[in-house]
Motif scaffolding. Sequence first.
Motif, PDB file in Angstrom:
ATOM      1  N   THR A 127       0.847  -1.188   0.000  1.00 57.46           N
ATOM      2  CA  THR A 127       0.000   0.000   0.000  1.00 57.46           C
ATOM      3  C   THR A 127       0.880   1.234   0.000  1.00 57.46           C
ATOM      4  O   THR A 127       1.794   1.353   0.819  1.00 57.46           O
ATOM      5  CB  THR A 127      -0.916   0.009   1.230  1.00 57.46           C
ATOM      6  OG1 THR A 127      -1.740  -1.154   1.208  1.00 57.46           O
ATOM      7  CG2 THR A 127      -1.799   1.252   1.235  1.00 57.46           C
ATOM      8  N   LEU A 157      -3.640   6.640  -4.377  1.00 54.31           N
ATOM      9  CA  LEU A 157      -3.563   5.501  -3.474  1.00 54.31           C
ATOM     10  C   LEU A 157      -3.466   4.235  -4.310  1.00 54.31           C
ATOM     11  O   LEU A 157      -4.143   4.099  -5.336  1.00 54.31           O
ATOM     12  CB  LEU A 157      -4.793   5.430  -2.563  1.00 54.31           C
ATOM     13  CG  LEU A 157      -4.899   6.483  -1.448  1.00 54.31           C
ATOM     14  CD1 LEU A 157      -6.244   6.366  -0.765  1.00 54.31           C
ATOM     15  CD2 LEU A 157      -3.767   6.311  -0.440  1.00 54.31           C
ATOM     16  N   ASN A 199      -2.804  -0.237  -3.966  1.00 56.30           N
ATOM     17  CA  ASN A 199      -2.538  -1.459  -3.209  1.00 56.30           C
ATOM     18  C   ASN A 199      -2.340  -2.589  -4.210  1.00 56.30           C
ATOM     19  O   ASN A 199      -3.193  -2.833  -5.064  1.00 56.30           O
ATOM     20  CB  ASN A 199      -3.691  -1.796  -2.262  1.00 56.30           C
ATOM     21  CG  ASN A 199      -3.394  -3.043  -1.447  1.00 56.30           C
ATOM     22  OD1 ASN A 199      -3.688  -4.156  -1.868  1.00 56.30           O
ATOM     23  ND2 ASN A 199      -2.795  -2.854  -0.275  1.00 56.30           N
ATOM     24  N   GLY A 229       4.295   5.058   2.163  1.00 57.37           N
ATOM     25  CA  GLY A 229       4.025   3.641   1.960  1.00 57.37           C
ATOM     26  C   GLY A 229       5.209   2.893   1.383  1.00 57.37           C
ATOM     27  O   GLY A 229       6.345   3.369   1.322  1.00 57.37           O
TER      28      GLY A 229
END
Length: 810
Positions: free
Chosen positions: A236, A258, A260, A785
């Motif tokens: 992430t 973002l 993941n 991250g």
Amino acid sequence: MNLQNYIKTTAVCFFLSIVQLHAQSIKGKITDNNNEPLTGSVLELRQLPDSSLVKAAVADANGNYIFDHIKQGDYFLKASFLGFENYKSAAFHTTETAVKEIPVIQLKASSTTLKQAEITGIKPLVEVKADKTVFNVENSINSTGSTAYEVLKKAPGVVVDNNDNIMLKGRGGVLVQIDGRSIHMSEAELADYLKSIQSTDVESIELISNPSSKYDAEGTAGIINIKLKKNKNYGTNGSITAGYAIGKYSKYNTALSLNNRNRKFNFYSTYSNNIGKRYNVFNLYREQQPYIYNQSSLTTNDGISHNYKVGADCNLNTKNTIGVILGGSYSDYSGKKENRNHISNFFNGNEDSVLISNQTVTSINNNFNANLNHHFADTTGHDLTTDFDFGYYHGSRNSYLPNVYMTPDEQTPLSSAYYSSKAPVTIQIYSLKSDYSQKLWNGKLGLGYKVAMVHTDNTFNFFNIEGPVYTLDATRSSRFKYLENVNAIYLNYQHTYNKLDVQAGVRVENTNSEGDLIADTQNQNKNVKRSYTDVFPSIGLTYTVNKNHSLSLIYSSRIDRPNYRELNPFEYKLDELSYNKGNPFLNPQYSDKIELSHSFKYMITTSAAYSHTRDYFAQITDTIPGGKSFLMPRNLATEDVLSLDITASLQPMKWLSVYINTGVYDQRYKADFGENKTINTDFIVFNLYGQFTFKLPASLSFEVSGWYNSGDVWGGAYKNSGQASLDLGLQKRFLNDRINVKLAYTDILHTAPWKGYNTYAGIITRAWGEWESQQFRASLTWRFGNKQMKSIKQRSTGSEQEQKRIGGDN
């Protein structure tokens, strides 16, 4: 048989002949420890006993590589990839009569990667490749705080004029794509959309001046593909950016990403916005006997725009991947136009009156796109991608247009008329396409199809205003509906013969369209149906003279269809005396182009090209009684462009990177629309772009960049004078590059304002203006991250030429 038909016939016959030949090869596959393909790995075939380099190859999206035309002998392989340990194979022997299959190579992650330390690999500002030029925006300091529209102006060989028309290597008719999906908008709406995309969201701009048959035939000057960033890291992670800019007014922007990712799934998302006020100055001087019209217009727009994209990929197994992408934009702007038109006697110069037309405009645009995709790839070289796309666009533009004639001292009203208009637009786009490729006779065969359906619905309601009463004027209101279906198939083959690489293909497109103008006045109703089929051949030859020199010769044939609002005959008014409108009888324009280029050490590229366009789209200013003038697109007879381009990407010192692009273009336009309505224009254009990046101590870097355009021709008729801009930028990185601060000052000499002139049908027209080209910009980006990098497959979606032609208010 004319020259163009001869070239097309020769290209098709040559394509059919080369697919019958074959040659020898060494092939294999490269992966990581998890058997994931390492796309972009560099492999070197070296000869024993002296370890001399025979050939180099780059692994494709499936990790496969191939070396063709290898002589009998003893060899070994070397392989490398960023973040992995280098590999060297054992020696092996090959013959000229058998294909050598190399066992799968597995690279081990380097120790820094296993510790999840950041891997830093900096791409050059510009990469010149065999089929395209790539402008890596994320490496430009001066792009900070700007938009995709402003960054596009800096791309090599690209010119964006004051009317938002985009030219590539001196030619109009460019197909603009975002992540491989074409943008169906008019020049004005496309500019607004690109201005809503922050430069922090842009990874690179691909310039494809001679696309192969795999691409849509749309875009006579070629394709500009703006690639947005997509996170390539495991786990992430993401980034947050905040930016500020000030010219005449302050502007603000923020962005968030973002991501993941694991071996099975990948989820990614981005959001950005742009808030603030902008201004534009436009002046128009027109001599139209018996009057002279001298008009000035100051426009300010204030509002907010949003951009978003979410996507997910799922690896079903080692051969199949499915994905979905949802994205779009929303903007809400309100604007004011302060217009004054000074009307004077043509013969004695005495001012007669002043027309004051202070408009207010509100504009809301909503653009949504969805994509479903599937990708199949096996270890034998079979590759199949399928995309289904849906696009929806809704825009509304409401305007209030007062027209008050005053005495020259602006103290006494002479007469007045008040108008209002509402112009909603809805566009729906559906497309389905598949692309298949496989190895064939030691070459690569590609074929595919595409089906696209477009439905547009445009309404224009015009109101006369008397006090508080708005009355619909049925004689000036109408509805325009447009349906279009394009069906395409293509065939392409690529093969290497010793030092000669050949790629040839043919694309066939069938177009069916119907434009229907519905008005209350019966004689204004118009219905235009068209059905036509075209063949577009392409061929490219690349000859590697030696390790330092290579030559390329490329021919392509292309089409440019009118955008959906260029066909719409609605009248969009600047004031009571000036307006523009579409032309429902506008035909497509066709282009043939041939280009010869030379590359020296992949650092300096020189190219010479000639293109011929028939039925060229021209913006023609014409008149009607009452002193009124209007701008309308019409088909010129021809456009001919000769061009010479030189591009150099150098690093003379470790701390200095230099990029230079320069081009000279001879533009010629001819047309005859009747008495005093002829066009015979010949214009020499010179363009220059340069960027110097200095790497300083303490994680600092400094950048000087600038561009110059000697002037060009807009719409085949308007000659624009020279423009230039000089920009400065500074960058500082903190906390192991997790925080990045950029500062920039653009157009420091204030040389970007424009001006142009035109003479046609007895009218002399001069125009000039400016925008907020001179700005100070600042941005801060924080990356958070996991930073463990993974190789990923690059993908573009399938809705191609349709998105460019939505059309908009000019």
